[in-house]
Motif scaffolding. Structure first.
Motif, PDB file in Angstrom:
ATOM      1  N   PHE A 200       0.701  -1.711   0.198  1.00  0.00           N
ATOM      2  CA  PHE A 200       0.015  -0.330   0.174  1.00  0.00           C
ATOM      3  C   PHE A 200       0.720   1.487   0.182  1.00  0.00           C
ATOM      4  O   PHE A 200      -0.091   2.154  -1.016  1.00  0.00           O
ATOM      5  N   TYR A 201       2.011   1.317   0.255  1.00  0.00           N
ATOM      6  CA  TYR A 201       2.414   1.976   1.048  1.00  0.00           C
ATOM      7  C   TYR A 201       3.663   2.256  -0.098  1.00  0.00           C
ATOM      8  O   TYR A 201       4.174   3.599  -0.470  1.00  0.00           O
ATOM      9  N   LEU A 202       3.886   1.658  -1.108  1.00  0.00           N
ATOM     10  CA  LEU A 202       4.531   1.704  -1.941  1.00  0.00           C
ATOM     11  C   LEU A 202       3.781   2.393  -3.388  1.00  0.00           C
ATOM     12  O   LEU A 202       4.814   2.690  -3.798  1.00  0.00           O
ATOM     13  N   ASN A 203       2.577   1.761  -3.257  1.00  0.00           N
ATOM     14  CA  ASN A 203       1.776   2.466  -4.476  1.00  0.00           C
ATOM     15  C   ASN A 203       0.968   2.419  -3.979  1.00  0.00           C
ATOM     16  O   ASN A 203      -0.506   2.949  -3.951  1.00  0.00           O
ATOM     17  N   ILE A 204       0.768   3.745  -3.043  1.00  0.00           N
ATOM     18  CA  ILE A 204      -0.027   4.102  -2.310  1.00  0.00           C
ATOM     19  C   ILE A 204      -0.677   5.689  -3.446  1.00  0.00           C
ATOM     20  O   ILE A 204      -2.315   5.106  -3.444  1.00  0.00           O
ATOM     21  N   GLU A 205      -0.778   6.091  -4.440  1.00  0.00           N
ATOM     22  CA  GLU A 205      -1.446   6.448  -5.510  1.00  0.00           C
ATOM     23  C   GLU A 205      -2.783   5.482  -6.151  1.00  0.00           C
ATOM     24  O   GLU A 205      -3.544   5.911  -6.627  1.00  0.00           O
ATOM     25  N   LYS A 206      -2.143   4.768  -6.058  1.00  0.00           N
ATOM     26  CA  LYS A 206      -3.345   3.316  -6.262  1.00  0.00           C
ATOM     27  C   LYS A 206      -4.402   2.622  -5.297  1.00  0.00           C
ATOM     28  O   LYS A 206      -5.277   2.525  -6.086  1.00  0.00           O
ATOM     29  N   TYR A 207      -4.055   3.045  -4.351  1.00  0.00           N
ATOM     30  CA  TYR A 207      -5.377   3.177  -3.521  1.00  0.00           C
ATOM     31  C   TYR A 207      -5.555   4.409  -2.950  1.00  0.00           C
ATOM     32  O   TYR A 207      -7.294   4.367  -2.007  1.00  0.00           O
ATOM     33  N   MET A 208      -5.148   5.142  -2.484  1.00  0.00           N
ATOM     34  CA  MET A 208      -5.512   6.570  -2.677  1.00  0.00           C
ATOM     35  C   MET A 208      -6.318   7.889  -3.472  1.00  0.00           C
ATOM     36  O   MET A 208      -5.740   7.522  -4.432  1.00  0.00           O
ATOM     37  N   PRO A 209      -7.193   8.297  -2.952  1.00  0.00           N
ATOM     38  CA  PRO A 209      -7.604   9.592  -3.759  1.00  0.00           C
ATOM     39  C   PRO A 209      -6.011  10.466  -3.760  1.00  0.00           C
ATOM     40  O   PRO A 209      -5.758  10.402  -3.448  1.00  0.00           O
ATOM     41  N   GLU A 210      -5.579  11.213  -5.632  1.00  0.00           N
ATOM     42  CA  GLU A 210      -4.539  11.576  -5.597  1.00  0.00           C
ATOM     43  C   GLU A 210      -4.399  12.677  -4.412  1.00  0.00           C
ATOM     44  O   GLU A 210      -2.689  12.714  -4.265  1.00  0.00           O
ATOM     45  N   LYS A 212      -4.520  13.109  -1.656  1.00  0.00           N
ATOM     46  CA  LYS A 212      -4.011  12.612  -0.172  1.00  0.00           C
ATOM     47  C   LYS A 212      -2.878  11.920  -0.497  1.00  0.00           C
ATOM     48  O   LYS A 212      -1.974  11.391   0.645  1.00  0.00           O
ATOM     49  N   ALA A 213      -2.723  11.304  -1.212  1.00  0.00           N
ATOM     50  CA  ALA A 213      -1.156   9.740  -1.753  1.00  0.00           C
ATOM     51  C   ALA A 213      -0.529  11.493  -1.577  1.00  0.00           C
ATOM     52  O   ALA A 213       0.298  11.341  -1.120  1.00  0.00           O
ATOM     53  N   GLN A 214      -0.163  12.774  -2.415  1.00  0.00           N
ATOM     54  CA  GLN A 214       0.757  13.769  -2.704  1.00  0.00           C
ATOM     55  C   GLN A 214       0.558  13.875  -1.130  1.00  0.00           C
ATOM     56  O   GLN A 214       2.310  14.438  -0.524  1.00  0.00           O
ATOM     57  N   LYS A 215      -0.293  14.483  -0.411  1.00  0.00           N
ATOM     58  CA  LYS A 215       0.254  14.488   1.176  1.00  0.00           C
ATOM     59  C   LYS A 215       0.425  14.376   1.983  1.00  0.00           C
ATOM     60  O   LYS A 215       0.966  14.427   2.032  1.00  0.00           O
ATOM     61  N   TYR A 216       0.741  12.320   1.835  1.00  0.00           N
ATOM     62  CA  TYR A 216       1.124  11.987   2.874  1.00  0.00           C
ATOM     63  C   TYR A 216       2.476  11.694   1.843  1.00  0.00           C
ATOM     64  O   TYR A 216       3.389  11.821   3.415  1.00  0.00           O
ATOM     65  N   ARG A 217       2.497  11.403   0.956  1.00  0.00           N
ATOM     66  CA  ARG A 217       4.016  11.543   0.284  1.00  0.00           C
ATOM     67  C   ARG A 217       4.890  12.879   1.241  1.00  0.00           C
ATOM     68  O   ARG A 217       6.471  13.078   1.344  1.00  0.00           O
ATOM     69  N   ARG A 218       4.495  13.836   1.644  1.00  0.00           N
ATOM     70  CA  ARG A 218       4.943  14.601   1.544  1.00  0.00           C
ATOM     71  C   ARG A 218       5.105  15.372   3.124  1.00  0.00           C
ATOM     72  O   ARG A 218       5.888  15.615   3.485  1.00  0.00           O
ATOM     73  N   ASN A 219       4.757  14.449   3.897  1.00  0.00           N
ATOM     74  CA  ASN A 219       4.200  15.188   5.624  1.00  0.00           C
ATOM     75  C   ASN A 219       4.651  13.426   6.208  1.00  0.00           C
ATOM     76  O   ASN A 219       4.855  13.435   7.320  1.00  0.00           O
ATOM     77  N   SER A 220       3.938  12.337   5.510  1.00  0.00           N
ATOM     78  CA  SER A 220       4.355  11.094   6.413  1.00  0.00           C
ATOM     79  C   SER A 220       3.503  10.545   7.631  1.00  0.00           C
ATOM     80  O   SER A 220       3.971   9.898   8.237  1.00  0.00           O
ATOM     81  N   SER A 221       2.671  11.381   7.475  1.00  0.00           N
ATOM     82  CA  SER A 221       1.463  11.329   8.143  1.00  0.00           C
ATOM     83  C   SER A 221       0.447  10.265   8.608  1.00  0.00           C
ATOM     84  O   SER A 221      -0.447  10.819   7.809  1.00  0.00           O
ATOM     85  N   LYS A 222       0.470   9.137   9.147  1.00  0.00           N
ATOM     86  CA  LYS A 222      -0.365   7.856   9.031  1.00  0.00           C
ATOM     87  C   LYS A 222      -1.680   8.182   8.989  1.00  0.00           C
ATOM     88  O   LYS A 222      -2.709   7.727   8.806  1.00  0.00           O
ATOM     89  N   LYS A 223      -1.957   9.712  10.747  1.00  0.00           N
ATOM     90  CA  LYS A 223      -2.813   9.407  11.719  1.00  0.00           C
ATOM     91  C   LYS A 223      -3.034  10.438  11.008  1.00  0.00           C
ATOM     92  O   LYS A 223      -5.028   9.888  11.025  1.00  0.00           O
ATOM     93  N   LYS A 224      -2.894  11.498  10.165  1.00  0.00           N
ATOM     94  CA  LYS A 224      -4.165  12.462   8.594  1.00  0.00           C
ATOM     95  C   LYS A 224      -4.229  11.583   7.806  1.00  0.00           C
ATOM     96  O   LYS A 224      -5.861  11.616   7.294  1.00  0.00           O
ATOM     97  N   LEU A 225      -3.742  10.264   7.360  1.00  0.00           N
ATOM     98  CA  LEU A 225      -3.500   9.573   6.530  1.00  0.00           C
ATOM     99  C   LEU A 225      -5.193   9.271   6.618  1.00  0.00           C
ATOM    100  O   LEU A 225      -5.981   8.803   5.410  1.00  0.00           O
ATOM    101  N   PHE A 226      -4.862   8.807   7.239  1.00  0.00           N
ATOM    102  CA  PHE A 226      -6.455   7.334   8.035  1.00  0.00           C
ATOM    103  C   PHE A 226      -7.151   8.298   8.362  1.00  0.00           C
ATOM    104  O   PHE A 226      -8.273   7.806   9.526  1.00  0.00           O
ATOM    105  N   ASN A 227      -7.247   9.489   8.966  1.00  0.00           N
ATOM    106  CA  ASN A 227      -8.014  10.411  10.066  1.00  0.00           C
ATOM    107  C   ASN A 227      -8.070   9.362  11.047  1.00  0.00           C
ATOM    108  O   ASN A 227      -9.002   9.009  12.187  1.00  0.00           O
ATOM    109  N   ILE A 228      -6.948   8.389  11.970  1.00  0.00           N
ATOM    110  CA  ILE A 228      -6.956   8.273  13.587  1.00  0.00           C
ATOM    111  C   ILE A 228      -7.712   8.101  14.331  1.00  0.00           C
ATOM    112  O   ILE A 228      -6.991   9.794  13.746  1.00  0.00           O
TER     113      ILE A 228
END
Length: 336
Positions: A200-210, A212-228
Protein backbone atom coordinates in the motif's frame (compact mmCIF):
# COMPACT_ATOMS: atom_id res chain seq x y z
CA UNK A 1 29.24 -21.45 32.40
CA UNK A 2 28.00 -24.52 30.51
CA UNK A 3 24.79 -24.90 28.52
CA UNK A 4 21.21 -24.41 29.71
CA UNK A 5 17.99 -25.77 28.26
CA UNK A 6 14.83 -23.66 27.97
CA UNK A 7 11.30 -24.88 27.19
CA UNK A 8 8.23 -22.80 26.31
CA UNK A 9 4.83 -24.22 25.33
CA UNK A 10 2.72 -21.14 24.69
CA UNK A 11 -0.74 -21.06 23.16
CA UNK A 12 0.58 -20.92 19.58
CA UNK A 13 4.21 -22.12 19.56
CA UNK A 14 6.18 -25.10 20.82
CA UNK A 15 9.76 -24.00 21.42
CA UNK A 16 12.98 -25.31 22.93
CA UNK A 17 16.35 -23.55 23.19
CA UNK A 18 19.85 -23.80 24.56
CA UNK A 19 21.88 -20.93 26.00
CA UNK A 20 25.62 -21.50 25.71
CA UNK A 21 27.15 -19.48 28.51
CA UNK A 22 30.70 -19.82 27.25
CA UNK A 23 29.87 -18.45 23.79
CA UNK A 24 27.00 -16.21 24.99
CA UNK A 25 24.89 -17.73 22.22
CA UNK A 26 21.32 -19.01 21.98
CA UNK A 27 20.25 -21.79 19.64
CA UNK A 28 16.50 -22.34 19.44
CA UNK A 29 13.95 -24.37 17.57
CA UNK A 30 10.23 -23.77 17.40
CA UNK A 31 7.11 -24.81 15.58
CA UNK A 32 3.74 -23.09 15.33
CA UNK A 33 0.69 -24.99 16.46
CA UNK A 34 -1.66 -25.76 13.55
CA UNK A 35 -4.76 -23.57 13.26
CA UNK A 36 -7.54 -24.37 10.78
CA UNK A 37 -8.26 -21.89 7.99
CA UNK A 38 -10.75 -19.22 9.02
CA UNK A 39 -10.13 -19.65 12.74
CA UNK A 40 -8.55 -17.00 14.95
CA UNK A 41 -6.98 -19.25 17.55
CA UNK A 42 -6.97 -22.54 19.43
CA UNK A 43 -8.81 -24.01 22.36
CA UNK A 44 -6.48 -24.84 25.22
CA UNK A 45 -7.28 -28.56 24.90
CA UNK A 46 -6.13 -28.45 21.27
CA UNK A 47 -2.97 -26.53 22.19
CA UNK A 48 -2.09 -29.13 24.83
CA UNK A 49 -2.61 -31.92 22.29
CA UNK A 50 -0.45 -30.30 19.61
CA UNK A 51 2.39 -29.49 22.03
CA UNK A 52 2.44 -33.12 23.07
CA UNK A 53 2.50 -34.21 19.44
CA UNK A 54 5.29 -31.96 18.18
CA UNK A 55 7.66 -31.34 21.11
CA UNK A 56 9.89 -34.33 20.41
CA UNK A 57 10.29 -33.25 16.78
CA UNK A 58 11.93 -29.92 17.65
CA UNK A 59 13.80 -31.37 20.64
CA UNK A 60 15.40 -33.95 18.34
CA UNK A 61 16.25 -31.22 15.84
CA UNK A 62 18.00 -29.23 18.57
CA UNK A 63 19.86 -32.32 19.82
CA UNK A 64 21.46 -32.69 16.39
CA UNK A 65 23.19 -29.32 16.90
CA UNK A 66 23.89 -29.45 20.64
CA UNK A 67 24.86 -32.33 22.92
CA UNK A 68 21.96 -32.06 25.36
CA UNK A 69 23.55 -34.60 27.69
CA UNK A 70 25.79 -31.74 28.86
CA UNK A 71 22.91 -29.51 29.99
CA UNK A 72 23.64 -27.95 33.42
CA UNK A 73 20.07 -26.93 34.23
CA UNK A 74 16.58 -26.92 32.71
CA UNK A 75 14.26 -23.92 32.67
CA UNK A 76 10.62 -23.71 31.66
CA UNK A 77 7.83 -21.15 31.35
CA UNK A 78 5.16 -22.39 33.76
CA UNK A 79 2.57 -19.61 33.46
CA UNK A 80 1.73 -16.53 31.38
CA UNK A 81 2.71 -13.81 33.88
CA UNK A 82 4.74 -13.74 37.11
CA UNK A 83 1.72 -13.15 39.34
CA UNK A 84 -0.43 -15.31 41.58
CA UNK A 85 -3.18 -17.31 39.83
CA UNK A 86 -1.69 -16.77 36.38
CA UNK A 87 -2.43 -20.03 34.57
CA UNK A 88 -2.92 -21.59 31.14
CA UNK A 89 -3.16 -25.37 30.61
CA UNK A 90 -0.78 -25.34 27.63
CA UNK A 91 2.17 -24.50 29.90
CA UNK A 92 1.70 -27.71 31.88
CA UNK A 93 3.03 -29.67 28.89
CA UNK A 94 6.38 -27.87 29.09
CA UNK A 95 6.52 -28.13 32.88
CA UNK A 96 6.02 -31.90 32.84
CA UNK A 97 8.64 -32.37 30.14
CA UNK A 98 11.06 -30.14 32.06
CA UNK A 99 10.60 -32.23 35.21
CA UNK A 100 11.32 -35.45 33.31
CA UNK A 101 14.43 -34.04 31.62
CA UNK A 102 15.80 -32.49 34.82
CA UNK A 103 15.31 -35.73 36.77
CA UNK A 104 16.85 -37.81 33.99
CA UNK A 105 19.88 -35.53 33.65
CA UNK A 106 20.15 -35.03 37.44
CA UNK A 107 20.21 -31.25 37.10
CA UNK A 108 18.18 -28.43 38.70
CA UNK A 109 14.94 -27.16 37.15
CA UNK A 110 13.86 -23.52 37.31
CA UNK A 111 10.44 -22.04 36.53
CA UNK A 112 9.77 -18.65 34.98
CA UNK A 113 6.80 -16.93 33.38
CA UNK A 114 6.25 -16.67 29.63
CA UNK A 115 6.36 -12.88 29.97
CA UNK A 116 9.75 -12.94 31.73
CA UNK A 117 11.02 -15.07 28.86
CA UNK A 118 9.88 -12.50 26.29
CA UNK A 119 11.59 -9.68 28.19
CA UNK A 120 14.82 -11.66 28.62
CA UNK A 121 14.85 -12.64 24.93
CA UNK A 122 14.46 -8.96 24.04
CA UNK A 123 17.30 -7.67 26.23
CA UNK A 124 19.57 -10.50 25.07
CA UNK A 125 18.89 -10.13 21.36
CA UNK A 126 19.34 -6.35 21.30
CA UNK A 127 22.55 -6.53 23.33
CA UNK A 128 21.13 -4.72 26.36
CA UNK A 129 21.60 -7.37 29.07
CA UNK A 130 22.88 -4.59 31.34
CA UNK A 131 19.21 -3.62 31.73
CA UNK A 132 18.86 -6.60 34.08
CA UNK A 133 20.72 -4.49 36.65
CA UNK A 134 18.32 -1.54 36.62
CA UNK A 135 14.67 -0.58 36.08
CA UNK A 136 13.19 -0.13 32.61
CA UNK A 137 9.92 0.03 30.68
CA UNK A 138 9.06 -2.96 28.51
CA UNK A 139 6.12 -3.17 26.12
CA UNK A 140 4.91 -6.73 25.53
CA UNK A 141 2.56 -6.90 22.54
CA UNK A 142 1.33 -10.22 21.19
CA UNK A 143 -1.85 -12.15 20.51
CA UNK A 144 -2.26 -12.88 24.20
CA UNK A 145 -0.85 -9.72 25.81
CA UNK A 146 -0.81 -5.98 25.28
CA UNK A 147 0.88 -4.44 28.29
CA UNK A 148 3.33 -1.73 29.24
CA UNK A 149 5.46 -2.97 32.11
CA UNK A 150 7.71 -1.33 34.67
CA UNK A 151 10.40 -3.97 35.13
CA UNK A 152 12.43 -3.90 38.33
CA UNK A 153 15.77 -5.70 38.04
CA UNK A 154 18.81 -6.17 40.26
CA UNK A 155 21.90 -8.32 40.04
CA UNK A 156 20.92 -9.83 36.71
CA UNK A 157 17.48 -10.91 37.94
CA UNK A 158 13.99 -9.68 37.11
CA UNK A 159 12.68 -8.91 40.60
CA UNK A 160 9.24 -7.50 39.88
CA UNK A 161 7.00 -6.57 36.95
CA UNK A 162 4.23 -3.99 37.35
CA UNK A 163 1.62 -3.21 34.69
CA UNK A 164 1.56 0.54 33.98
CA UNK A 165 -0.55 0.36 30.82
CA UNK A 166 -2.65 -2.28 29.08
CA UNK A 167 -5.46 -3.01 26.67
CA UNK A 168 -8.98 -2.94 28.05
CA UNK A 169 -10.37 -5.22 25.33
CA UNK A 170 -8.54 -6.81 22.38
CA UNK A 171 -4.82 -7.49 22.38
CA UNK A 172 -2.83 -5.97 19.54
CA UNK A 173 -2.08 -9.35 18.01
CA UNK A 174 -5.74 -10.31 18.21
CA UNK A 175 -6.75 -7.14 16.38
CA UNK A 176 -4.25 -7.85 13.60
CA UNK A 177 -5.21 -11.51 13.33
CA UNK A 178 -8.96 -10.84 13.28
CA UNK A 179 -8.52 -8.25 10.56
CA UNK A 180 -6.36 -10.68 8.62
CA UNK A 181 -8.81 -13.57 8.88
CA UNK A 182 -11.52 -11.27 7.46
CA UNK A 183 -9.22 -10.79 4.46
CA UNK A 184 -8.86 -14.53 4.03
CA UNK A 185 -5.28 -14.63 5.33
CA UNK A 186 -3.76 -17.56 7.21
CA UNK A 187 -3.55 -17.39 11.00
CA UNK A 188 -1.37 -15.97 12.47
CA UNK A 189 -1.72 -13.08 10.05
CA UNK A 190 1.00 -10.64 11.09
CA UNK A 191 3.51 -11.29 8.30
CA UNK A 192 0.89 -11.21 5.53
CA UNK A 193 -0.69 -8.05 6.95
CA UNK A 194 2.73 -6.40 6.97
CA UNK A 195 3.37 -7.44 3.36
CA UNK A 196 0.04 -5.98 2.21
CA UNK A 197 0.65 -2.74 4.11
CA UNK A 198 4.08 -2.32 2.55
CA UNK A 199 2.51 -2.72 -0.90
CA UNK A 200 0.00 0.00 0.00
CA UNK A 201 2.65 2.56 1.01
CA UNK A 202 4.91 1.67 -1.92
CA UNK A 203 2.12 2.31 -4.42
CA UNK A 204 -0.15 4.59 -2.42
CA UNK A 205 -1.39 6.46 -5.51
CA UNK A 206 -3.05 3.22 -6.60
CA UNK A 207 -5.13 2.95 -3.43
CA UNK A 208 -5.86 6.56 -2.36
CA UNK A 209 -7.15 9.74 -4.04
CA UNK A 210 -4.29 11.62 -5.66
CA UNK A 211 -4.49 14.63 -3.32
CA UNK A 212 -4.34 12.45 -0.21
CA UNK A 213 -1.52 10.35 -1.63
CA UNK A 214 0.57 13.42 -2.45
CA UNK A 215 -0.11 14.95 0.95
CA UNK A 216 1.06 11.74 2.63
CA UNK A 217 4.21 11.71 0.52
CA UNK A 218 4.98 15.21 1.79
CA UNK A 219 4.36 14.83 5.53
CA UNK A 220 4.31 11.03 6.12
CA UNK A 221 1.47 11.31 8.63
CA UNK A 222 -0.46 8.04 8.82
CA UNK A 223 -2.68 9.48 11.52
CA UNK A 224 -3.94 12.19 9.15
CA UNK A 225 -3.98 9.89 6.16
CA UNK A 226 -6.51 7.58 7.82
CA UNK A 227 -8.07 10.14 10.20
CA UNK A 228 -7.14 7.92 13.16
CA UNK A 229 -8.45 8.78 16.60
CA UNK A 230 -6.96 6.42 19.14
CA UNK A 231 -8.68 5.31 22.32
CA UNK A 232 -5.94 5.80 24.91
CA UNK A 233 -6.56 7.03 28.44
CA UNK A 234 -4.00 7.10 31.26
CA UNK A 235 -1.77 4.60 29.50
CA UNK A 236 -4.55 2.10 28.74
CA UNK A 237 -6.05 1.48 25.33
CA UNK A 238 -8.99 -0.07 23.50
CA UNK A 239 -8.43 -1.85 20.18
CA UNK A 240 -11.76 -3.51 19.41
CA UNK A 241 -12.61 -0.68 17.03
CA UNK A 242 -9.89 -1.87 14.64
CA UNK A 243 -11.72 -5.11 13.89
CA UNK A 244 -15.00 -3.25 13.24
CA UNK A 245 -13.38 -0.59 11.06
CA UNK A 246 -11.50 -3.16 8.96
CA UNK A 247 -14.74 -5.05 8.45
CA UNK A 248 -16.46 -1.86 7.27
CA UNK A 249 -13.59 -1.04 4.90
CA UNK A 250 -13.68 -4.45 3.26
CA UNK A 251 -17.47 -4.38 2.89
CA UNK A 252 -17.32 -0.95 1.30
CA UNK A 253 -14.88 -2.20 -1.32
CA UNK A 254 -11.54 -1.00 0.06
CA UNK A 255 -8.58 -3.14 -0.95
CA UNK A 256 -6.86 -5.60 1.36
CA UNK A 257 -3.73 -3.47 1.04
CA UNK A 258 -5.44 -0.32 2.29
CA UNK A 259 -7.23 -2.21 5.08
CA UNK A 260 -3.99 -3.82 6.22
CA UNK A 261 -2.24 -0.44 6.25
CA UNK A 262 -5.06 1.08 8.31
CA UNK A 263 -4.96 -1.80 10.79
CA UNK A 264 -1.23 -1.45 11.45
CA UNK A 265 -1.41 2.36 11.46
CA UNK A 266 -4.04 2.25 14.21
CA UNK A 267 -1.93 -0.11 16.33
CA UNK A 268 1.11 2.06 15.66
CA UNK A 269 -0.62 5.29 16.72
CA UNK A 270 -2.06 3.60 19.81
CA UNK A 271 1.37 2.33 20.85
CA UNK A 272 2.89 5.77 20.28
CA UNK A 273 0.25 7.48 22.44
CA UNK A 274 0.67 4.89 25.22
CA UNK A 275 4.45 5.29 25.15
CA UNK A 276 4.33 9.07 25.38
CA UNK A 277 1.93 9.00 28.32
CA UNK A 278 3.92 6.39 30.26
CA UNK A 279 7.27 8.12 29.77
CA UNK A 280 5.75 11.44 30.85
CA UNK A 281 4.23 9.86 33.96
CA UNK A 282 7.02 7.55 35.10
CA UNK A 283 10.10 9.28 33.76
CA UNK A 284 12.70 8.68 31.09
CA UNK A 285 13.35 4.99 31.76
CA UNK A 286 15.16 2.82 29.21
CA UNK A 287 12.53 1.56 26.79
CA UNK A 288 12.31 -1.83 25.11
CA UNK A 289 9.68 -3.50 22.92
CA UNK A 290 9.03 -7.24 22.86
CA UNK A 291 6.43 -9.73 21.63
CA UNK A 292 5.32 -10.96 18.22
CA UNK A 293 3.58 -7.73 17.17
CA UNK A 294 6.83 -5.84 17.64
CA UNK A 295 8.53 -7.87 14.92
CA UNK A 296 6.56 -5.71 12.48
CA UNK A 297 9.08 -3.54 10.61
CA UNK A 298 6.55 -0.76 9.86
CA UNK A 299 5.69 -0.23 13.53
CA UNK A 300 9.32 -0.61 14.58
CA UNK A 301 10.49 2.10 12.17
CA UNK A 302 8.01 4.57 13.66
CA UNK A 303 8.93 3.82 17.27
CA UNK A 304 12.67 4.04 16.58
CA UNK A 305 12.13 7.40 14.88
CA UNK A 306 10.12 8.92 17.73
CA UNK A 307 11.66 7.32 20.84
CA UNK A 308 15.03 6.30 22.25
CA UNK A 309 14.18 2.60 22.37
CA UNK A 310 15.41 -0.92 21.72
CA UNK A 311 13.70 -3.88 20.07
CA UNK A 312 14.01 -7.62 20.30
CA UNK A 313 15.41 -8.92 17.03
CA UNK A 314 12.80 -10.41 14.71
CA UNK A 315 14.08 -13.88 15.58
CA UNK A 316 13.40 -13.33 19.26
CA UNK A 317 10.24 -11.21 19.06
CA UNK A 318 7.65 -13.94 18.63
CA UNK A 319 7.23 -16.78 21.12
CA UNK A 320 10.51 -18.58 21.75
CA UNK A 321 12.32 -20.43 24.53
CA UNK A 322 15.52 -18.41 24.13
CA UNK A 323 14.77 -16.02 26.96
CA UNK A 324 13.90 -18.92 29.27
CA UNK A 325 17.22 -20.64 28.48
CA UNK A 326 19.09 -17.36 29.12
CA UNK A 327 17.33 -16.78 32.46
CA UNK A 328 18.08 -20.38 33.43
CA UNK A 329 21.78 -19.78 32.88
CA UNK A 330 21.73 -16.62 35.01
CA UNK A 331 19.78 -18.22 37.85
CA UNK A 332 21.90 -21.35 37.93
CA UNK A 333 25.16 -19.42 38.05
CA UNK A 334 23.88 -17.01 40.72
CA UNK A 335 22.58 -19.85 42.90
CA UNK A 336 25.86 -21.73 43.04
Amino acid sequence: MGIYLGIDTSNYTTSVAVYDGEKNKIIHKRKLLPVKNGQCGLRQSDAVFHHTQQFYEIYKELSQEVDLKNVCAVGVSSKPRPVENSYMPCFTVGVNIAHVLADTLHVPMYEFSHQEGHIAAAVFSCGKTDLLNCDFIAFHLSGGTTEALLVNCSGGFIKDISIVGETLDLNAGQAVDRAGVQMGLSFPCGKEIEKLAKEFYLNIEKYMPEDKAQKYRRNSSKKKLFNIKTSVKEGCCCLSGVENKCSQMLKSGDSKEKTAAYCLAYVEETLSDMTRYILEKFGDYPLIYAGGVMSNSIIRERMERDFNCSFASAEFSSDNAGGIAFLTGIKHCKSR
